[in-house]
Design a protein around this motif. Structure first.
Motif, PDB file in Angstrom:
ATOM      1  N   PRO A   1       8.306   3.695  11.489  1.00  0.00           N
ATOM      2  CA  PRO A   1       7.760   2.667  12.074  1.00  0.00           C
ATOM      3  C   PRO A   1       5.895   2.352  11.686  1.00  0.00           C
ATOM      4  O   PRO A   1       4.472   3.043  11.591  1.00  0.00           O
ATOM      5  N   VAL A   2       5.598   0.840  12.332  1.00  0.00           N
ATOM      6  CA  VAL A   2       3.396   0.742  11.958  1.00  0.00           C
ATOM      7  C   VAL A   2       3.236   0.092  13.061  1.00  0.00           C
ATOM      8  O   VAL A   2       4.197  -0.839  13.424  1.00  0.00           O
ATOM      9  N   ASP A   3       1.933   0.568  12.690  1.00  0.00           N
ATOM     10  CA  ASP A   3       1.048   0.497  14.224  1.00  0.00           C
ATOM     11  C   ASP A   3       0.092  -1.647  13.714  1.00  0.00           C
ATOM     12  O   ASP A   3       0.209  -2.696  14.497  1.00  0.00           O
ATOM     13  N   GLU A   4       0.210  -1.362  12.727  1.00  0.00           N
ATOM     14  CA  GLU A   4       0.076  -3.262  12.227  1.00  0.00           C
ATOM     15  C   GLU A   4       1.160  -4.370  12.714  1.00  0.00           C
ATOM     16  O   GLU A   4       1.954  -4.472  11.729  1.00  0.00           O
ATOM     17  N   PRO A   5       0.654  -4.831  12.601  1.00  0.00           N
ATOM     18  CA  PRO A   5       1.810  -5.868  12.761  1.00  0.00           C
ATOM     19  C   PRO A   5       2.618  -6.935  11.439  1.00  0.00           C
ATOM     20  O   PRO A   5       1.221  -6.831  11.038  1.00  0.00           O
ATOM     21  N   HIS A   6       2.907  -7.299  11.622  1.00  0.00           N
ATOM     22  CA  HIS A   6       3.817  -7.928  10.290  1.00  0.00           C
ATOM     23  C   HIS A   6       3.910  -7.489   8.807  1.00  0.00           C
ATOM     24  O   HIS A   6       4.112  -7.330   7.933  1.00  0.00           O
ATOM     25  N   TYR A   7       3.835  -5.985   9.457  1.00  0.00           N
ATOM     26  CA  TYR A   7       3.881  -4.505   8.811  1.00  0.00           C
ATOM     27  C   TYR A   7       5.425  -4.285   8.268  1.00  0.00           C
ATOM     28  O   TYR A   7       5.433  -3.712   9.505  1.00  0.00           O
ATOM     29  N   TYR A   8       5.637  -3.666   7.347  1.00  0.00           N
ATOM     30  CA  TYR A   8       6.651  -2.442   7.517  1.00  0.00           C
ATOM     31  C   TYR A   8       6.318  -1.618   6.179  1.00  0.00           C
ATOM     32  O   TYR A   8       5.476  -1.299   5.260  1.00  0.00           O
TER      33      TYR A   8
ATOM     34  N   TYR B   1       3.449   0.805   2.533  1.00  0.00           N
ATOM     35  CA  TYR B   1       4.103  -0.292   4.154  1.00  0.00           C
ATOM     36  C   TYR B   1       3.327  -1.700   3.097  1.00  0.00           C
ATOM     37  O   TYR B   1       3.298  -1.858   1.601  1.00  0.00           O
ATOM     38  N   THR B   2       4.427  -2.593   3.574  1.00  0.00           N
ATOM     39  CA  THR B   2       3.966  -3.557   2.751  1.00  0.00           C
ATOM     40  C   THR B   2       4.043  -5.140   3.802  1.00  0.00           C
ATOM     41  O   THR B   2       5.054  -4.727   4.720  1.00  0.00           O
ATOM     42  N   ASN B   3       3.550  -6.611   3.486  1.00  0.00           N
ATOM     43  CA  ASN B   3       3.630  -7.074   4.435  1.00  0.00           C
ATOM     44  C   ASN B   3       4.621  -8.165   4.564  1.00  0.00           C
ATOM     45  O   ASN B   3       4.739  -9.261   4.871  1.00  0.00           O
ATOM     46  N   ASN B   4       5.436  -8.064   3.324  1.00  0.00           N
ATOM     47  CA  ASN B   4       6.615  -8.900   2.832  1.00  0.00           C
ATOM     48  C   ASN B   4       7.945  -7.652   2.632  1.00  0.00           C
ATOM     49  O   ASN B   4       7.765  -6.964   1.817  1.00  0.00           O
ATOM     50  N   ALA B   5       8.669  -8.273   3.898  1.00  0.00           N
ATOM     51  CA  ALA B   5      10.317  -7.382   4.028  1.00  0.00           C
ATOM     52  C   ALA B   5      11.111  -7.453   2.599  1.00  0.00           C
ATOM     53  O   ALA B   5      11.430  -6.342   2.799  1.00  0.00           O
TER      54      ALA B   5
ATOM     55  N   LEU C   1       0.319  -0.719   0.100  1.00  0.00           N
ATOM     56  CA  LEU C   1      -0.171   0.079  -0.168  1.00  0.00           C
ATOM     57  C   LEU C   1       0.890   1.170  -0.283  1.00  0.00           C
ATOM     58  O   LEU C   1       1.767   1.524   0.655  1.00  0.00           O
ATOM     59  N   TYR C   2       0.343   1.889  -1.027  1.00  0.00           N
ATOM     60  CA  TYR C   2       1.404   3.476  -1.128  1.00  0.00           C
ATOM     61  C   TYR C   2      -0.287   4.594  -0.219  1.00  0.00           C
ATOM     62  O   TYR C   2      -0.971   4.576  -0.684  1.00  0.00           O
ATOM     63  N   SER C   3       0.613   6.008   0.544  1.00  0.00           N
ATOM     64  CA  SER C   3       0.124   6.050   0.952  1.00  0.00           C
ATOM     65  C   SER C   3       0.237   7.685   0.807  1.00  0.00           C
ATOM     66  O   SER C   3       1.918   8.050   0.629  1.00  0.00           O
ATOM     67  N   PHE C   4      -0.476   8.621   0.998  1.00  0.00           N
ATOM     68  CA  PHE C   4       0.349  10.045   1.189  1.00  0.00           C
ATOM     69  C   PHE C   4      -1.063  10.979   2.052  1.00  0.00           C
ATOM     70  O   PHE C   4      -1.298  10.791   2.290  1.00  0.00           O
ATOM     71  N   TRP C   5      -0.427  12.336   2.262  1.00  0.00           N
ATOM     72  CA  TRP C   5       0.082  13.487   2.964  1.00  0.00           C
ATOM     73  C   TRP C   5       0.481  14.936   1.884  1.00  0.00           C
ATOM     74  O   TRP C   5       1.763  15.164   2.137  1.00  0.00           O
ATOM     75  N   ASN C   6      -0.554  15.637   2.130  1.00  0.00           N
ATOM     76  CA  ASN C   6      -0.078  16.268   1.341  1.00  0.00           C
ATOM     77  C   ASN C   6       0.122  17.667   2.183  1.00  0.00           C
ATOM     78  O   ASN C   6      -0.620  18.077   3.762  1.00  0.00           O
TER      79      ASN C   6
END
Length: 120
Positions: free
Chosen positions: A99-106, A66-70, A36-41
């Motif tokens: 840092p990522v709040d979701e377990p197993h995500y980078y 963000y990804t769950n595959n390192a 997943l790509y996310s953005f913030w202006n």
């Protein structure tokens, strides 16, 4: 200039099946995609003033990947920066871990700019 950024995301989605969304737009009940790509202006400053009128707008966004595959972590953000440079974006850096709040995500992020010439 959202349209320019959207072009980058849509091309990456077609090529890599990577989703994109505004930062913080997923609810706690939604499943986060594998990539997943996310953005913030973060700014849209006017500049190049002449006779009290701006000639440019400098758009700036934080882009997160963000990804769950390192194994995808660095490649995902590099794919974005390469595509964004092709579209005329200024890349401030090649990425930093977050840092990522979701377990197993980078996660990694970068900051990009786009200078829009304004017509008066």
């Amino acid at each position: 200039m959202w349209e320019k950024l959207q072009e980058v995301f849509e091309e990456l989605q077609q090529e890599n099946n990577s989703m994109y969304a505004r930062q913080g737009s997923f609810t706690e009940l939604e499943t986060i995609p594998d990539d997943l790509y996310s953005f913030w202006n973060i700014s849209s400053d006017l500049s190049g003033f002449y006779n009290n009128r701006p000639s440019q707008c400098v758009w700036e966004w934080n882009i997160c990947y963000y990804t769950n595959n390192a194994a995808n972590l660095y490649k995902g953000l590099i794919d974005f920066t390469n595509k964004a440079m092709e579209k005329g974006f200024i890349i401030k850096n090649l990425g930093k871990d977050i840092p990522v709040d979701e377990p197993h995500y980078y996660g990694r992020y970068t900051t990009v700019q786009y200078i829009q010439n304004l017509t008066n």
